[in-house]
Write an enzyme that holds these catalytic residues in place. Structure first.
Site, PDB file in Angstrom:
ATOM      1  N   GLU A 165      97.968  63.061  46.660  1.00 38.47           N
ATOM      2  CA  GLU A 165      98.687  62.289  47.901  1.00 38.47           C
ATOM      3  C   GLU A 165      99.972  61.545  47.480  1.00 38.47           C
ATOM      4  OE1 GLU A 165      95.054  61.222  50.557  1.00 38.47           O
ATOM      5  OE2 GLU A 165      96.013  59.330  49.571  1.00 38.47           O
ATOM      6  N   GLU A 348      89.620  65.837  50.839  1.00 32.20           N
ATOM      7  CA  GLU A 348      89.198  64.514  51.271  1.00 32.20           C
ATOM      8  C   GLU A 348      89.003  64.506  52.478  1.00 32.20           C
ATOM      9  OE1 GLU A 348      91.332  60.833  49.858  1.00 32.20           O
ATOM     10  OE2 GLU A 348      91.625  61.847  47.800  1.00 32.20           O
TER      11      GLU A 348
END
Length: 433
Positions: A165, A348
């Site tokens: 991320e 995720e």
């Protein structure tokens, strides 16, 4: 409902080093930006730190047993950079390498494929003191670090993830200051995007040189929903989409940077070729869509306003629960990038709810698994689904106030208790075999 439609599909769970390991001064580990940040008053809502977290440093064997009982075929974890290079430079710290060596072997002994993330936000503090990701040099230091870990574990890691991320790390760490290292630079944080992506490209080369089987990157993605139909609203949504989604995808797939205000002078000859090195996988982290409209004030420092999405249930984090947003996202990536899009792993997917009996989490996961199935039926090449997270953990600036785990952790005693969602996921995995 039968789930047998995914032969050889990867079912996994994810964690990250600072959120679970603890042992921050053990085994020669140096300080990270999160060690510094969490010890500054007012940075974390409950005043907690990751000094102990889930004590995975000492209890990793127990956690591997939990994964084996769960039946997952892969475990995505991250390596703490300051365990390998306490000050971000130099040779590998033997104790740090030895820990991940033991963890990797323990996973393989249970038939669990290790999926290793090199950077999940815990930059060595010594590198931040020299400019952190604002400095081009950090990209080269990251490649050195990748080479050290690749040399030690490259023969056993199924899939390498370079960065986790990078948009979130740039935005919250260097844009708003809500995360470590805590800098509120707003659009002045954009050089961090290029230096992270350059580090990714250099790390891909270093890992390939050391025989890495497969290499990818994980991005946080969000469908961007304009909250209004004016031309200004649509333009604001397009700007946010370019910043959140395209900034960290277009360059990877050979398109260069979108028009987002990045200073072109920081992009040197050859950088974009390095960044666009072929990938074996694209990690997709999804939590919710984002509502955007034009700024309500002409004095706004940003060219968009973030707007809550009404009409949806919310998690304990206050995030809207929109499973179909994941299908929309995956199908949209395929439509946008076509054959250039690598195989996708949902690295995720999860939610924050309290309680050991957690039917809300079960419903959340069931809806998101169904969304992945729908995307696959629409032609998207999705290879795996990883629940965030195996354990309740230290949730960054929220401390211990938000629980994402399939396993409840009593942080005072470190007792692990599988939740209702753990049992549901175990049954799902068994039914798919």
């Amino acid at each position: 409902m039968s789930w047998g439609w995914w032969m050889a599909f990867t079912w996994g769970v994810s964690t990250s080093a600072y959120q679970i390991e603890g042992g921050v001064t053990e085994g020669g580990r140096g300080p990270s930006i999160w060690d510094t940040f969490t010890h500054e008053p007012g940075r974390v809502v409950d005043g907690s730190t990751g000094d102990v977290a889930c004590d995975h440093w000492n209890r990793y064997g127990e956690d591997v047993e939990l994964m084996a009982d769960l039946g997952v075929s892969a475990y995505r974890f991250s390596v703490a950079w300051p365990r390998i290079q306490p000050d971000g430079t130099g040779p590998a710290n033997p104790s740090g390498i030895a820990f991940y060596d033991r963890l990797t072997d323990a996973l393989l002994e249970k038939g669990i494929d290790p999926v290793l993330t090199l950077f999940h936000w815990d930059l060595p503090q010594a590198l931040e003191d020299r400019g952190g990701w604002r400095s081009r040099d950090t990209a080269y230091r990251f490649a050195d670090y990748a080479g050290l870990v690749g040399a030690a574990l490259g023969d056993r890691i199924r899939l390498w993830i370079t960065l986790n991320e990078p948009f979130i790390h740039m935005t919250l760490g260097y844009g708003t200051g809500e995360h470590a290292p805590g800098h509120p630079y707003l659009f002045g944080a954009l050089p961090v995007a290029h230096h992270q992506l350059l580090g990714h490209g250099l790390a891909v080369a270093a890992l390939r040189d050391r025989g890495a089987a497969a290499v990818g990157i994980t991005n946080n993605y969000t469908p961007v929903w304009p909250q209004g139909g004016t031309e200004a609203d649509l333009a604001a949504a397009a700007t946010y989409d370019a910043l959140h989604n395209r900034l960290f995808t277009d360059p990877l797939l050979g398109r260069g940077y979108p028009e987002i205000g990045l200073d072109p002078t920081i992009v040197r000859d050859g950088d974009l070729d390095l960044i666009a090195a072929p990938l074996d996988a694209l990690g997709v982290n999804y939590y919710n869509p984002t509502g955007i409209r034009a700024p309500s004030s002409p004095d706004s420092p940003l060219p968009f306003d973030l707007v809550p999405l009404d009409g949806y249930p919310t998690t304990g984090f206050g995030w809207p629960v929109v499973p179909d947003g994941l299908r929309e996202l995956l199908v949209g990536l395929r439509q946008e990038y076509g054959e250039a899009l690598p195989p996708i792993h949902v690295t995720e997917s999860g939610c924050a709810y309290d309680g050991i009996d957690d039917p809300q989490r079960v419903a959340y996961l069931e809806g998101h698994v169904q969304a992945v199935r729908s995307a696959m039926e629409a032609g998207v090449d999705v290879r795996g689904y990883f629940v965030w997270s195996l354990l309740d953990n230290f949730e960054w600036a929220e401390g211990f106030t938000k629980r994402f785990g399939l396993v409840h952790v009593d942080f005072a005693t470190q007792v692990r208790t599988p939740k209702t969602s753990y049992t549901w996921y175990r049954d799902l995995i068994r039914a798919d075999r």
